[in-house]
Design a protein around this motif. Structure first.
Motif, mmCIF file in Angstrom:
data_model
loop_
_atom_site.group_PDB
_atom_site.id
_atom_site.type_symbol
_atom_site.label_atom_id
_atom_site.label_comp_id
_atom_site.label_asym_id
_atom_site.label_seq_id
_atom_site.Cartn_x
_atom_site.Cartn_y
_atom_site.Cartn_z
ATOM 1 N N UNK A 72 -7.129 -29.006 8.335
ATOM 2 C CA UNK A 72 -8.220 -29.107 9.312
ATOM 3 C C UNK A 72 -9.540 -29.415 8.615
ATOM 4 N N UNK A 73 -9.807 -28.727 7.511
ATOM 5 C CA UNK A 73 -11.032 -28.960 6.742
ATOM 6 C C UNK A 73 -11.058 -30.379 6.170
ATOM 7 N N UNK A 74 -9.917 -30.851 5.702
ATOM 8 C CA UNK A 74 -9.837 -32.196 5.126
ATOM 9 C C UNK A 74 -10.122 -33.260 6.171
ATOM 10 N N UNK A 75 -9.626 -33.066 7.392
ATOM 11 C CA UNK A 75 -9.902 -34.027 8.456
ATOM 12 C C UNK A 75 -11.390 -34.071 8.782
ATOM 13 N N UNK A 76 -12.028 -32.906 8.824
ATOM 14 C CA UNK A 76 -13.461 -32.841 9.096
ATOM 15 C C UNK A 76 -14.250 -33.516 7.981
ATOM 16 N N UNK A 77 -13.807 -33.319 6.751
ATOM 17 C CA UNK A 77 -14.474 -33.930 5.604
ATOM 18 C C UNK A 77 -14.376 -35.449 5.658
ATOM 19 N N UNK A 78 -13.203 -35.966 6.014
ATOM 20 C CA UNK A 78 -13.019 -37.412 6.128
ATOM 21 C C UNK A 78 -13.925 -37.996 7.198
ATOM 22 N N UNK A 79 -14.056 -37.286 8.315
ATOM 23 C CA UNK A 79 -14.922 -37.745 9.398
ATOM 24 C C UNK A 79 -16.374 -37.786 8.947
ATOM 25 N N UNK A 80 -16.797 -36.746 8.232
ATOM 26 C CA UNK A 80 -18.177 -36.685 7.748
ATOM 27 C C UNK A 80 -18.453 -37.778 6.722
ATOM 28 N N UNK A 81 -17.471 -38.036 5.862
ATOM 29 C CA UNK A 81 -17.637 -39.082 4.852
ATOM 30 C C UNK A 81 -17.783 -40.448 5.497
ATOM 31 N N UNK A 82 -16.988 -40.698 6.541
ATOM 32 C CA UNK A 82 -17.070 -41.992 7.200
ATOM 33 C C UNK A 82 -18.413 -42.151 7.901
ATOM 34 N N UNK A 83 -18.852 -41.099 8.580
ATOM 35 C CA UNK A 83 -20.144 -41.159 9.256
ATOM 36 C C UNK A 83 -21.266 -41.422 8.270
ATOM 37 N N UNK A 84 -21.173 -40.790 7.087
ATOM 38 C CA UNK A 84 -22.198 -40.965 6.061
ATOM 39 C C UNK A 84 -22.174 -42.383 5.506
ATOM 40 N N UNK A 85 -20.963 -42.902 5.230
ATOM 41 C CA UNK A 85 -20.862 -44.245 4.672
ATOM 42 C C UNK A 85 -21.247 -45.287 5.708
ATOM 43 N N UNK A 86 -20.929 -45.032 6.976
ATOM 44 C CA UNK A 86 -21.275 -45.976 8.022
ATOM 45 C C UNK A 86 -22.767 -46.117 8.193
#
Length: 221
Positions: free
Chosen positions: A191-205
């Motif tokens: 669950x934490x890893x999925x949230x981290x991936x979402x945050x990383x994408x939002x940041x890179x976007x």
């Protein structure tokens, strides 16, 4: 000789990545000297979607495994073993064992599809729980395969008496206790890893919004 990217190629790539785009501006951009930035972004988005899919499956499998293992550790009137003793019917107990083995295998397979060190550690923890109790588990028809998954001989399971089943899988069993505990950690980490991936994408976007060409890709946000 360089290959010129066509509208169809762009649309296909964007569709696979799940990114809505403006065809004309995207095609113009991807064919100019700055194309690698967008290509990398498309690739990264695709990789992130794949990783999130792995963690979604892992979380679901691990949560179900923790639930199934914990069910065997319940004591008192609600215990699977107490119910079997009172009713003289072991069907619910056998079904619980089958579910436990199935969810154990689903979790092992999900962990095997990940490349992180932590997931490899959790896989080792689960397989270790089975190895440490291999003799006891074998007495009720549960054996481990080379891949770390479990195999169930239902015939041998039904031959085991209730006392043996409770000793191997009940509230005092280190196998079910450890499996429930580790599975809970796997689910939390997924669950934490999925949230981290979402945050990383939002940041890179958001990087594109600060560039000269960023306004072309407002539909990403």
């Amino acid at each position: 000789m360089s290959m010129r990217v066509t509208t169809r190629m762009v649309n296909d790539a964007a569709e696979r990545a799940g990114i809505p785009v403006n065809q004309n501006s995207l095609l113009n951009y991807i064919n100019n000297d700055n194309s690698m930035n967008l290509v990398e972004a498309l690739n990264k988005k695709t990789e992130e979607k794949a990783a999130k899919s792995v963690y979604e499956k892992m979380q679901t499998a691990a949560e179900e495994l923790s639930e199934k293992a914990s069910a065997f550790t319940v004591t008192g009137a609600e215990s699977l073993f107490e119910k079997a003793k009172q009713s003289g019917d072991n069907k619910e107990l056998y079904a619980g064992v089958e579910d436990l083995v199935e969810k154990f295998n689903d979790t092992i397979k999900a962990l095997s599809s990940s490349t992180t060190t932590l997931d490899a550690y959790y896989k080792e923890m689960l397989t270790q729980a089975a190895r440490e109790n291999s003799e006891a588990l074998a007495s009720i028809g549960i054996t481990m395969t080379k891949s770390g998954t479990l195999s169930l001989d239902t015939g041998k399971l039904k031959e085991a008496d209730l006392e043996t089943l409770e000793k191997v899988l009940g509230s005092e069993s280190t196998f079910t206790q450890k499996t429930a505990f580790v599975a809970g950690r796997v689910a939390d980490n997924a669950k934490t890893s999925m949230q981290s991936l979402t945050n990383q994408y939002n940041a890179s976007g958001s990087i594109y919004s600060g560039t000269q060409t960023g306004s072309r890709f407002d539909s990403w946000q």
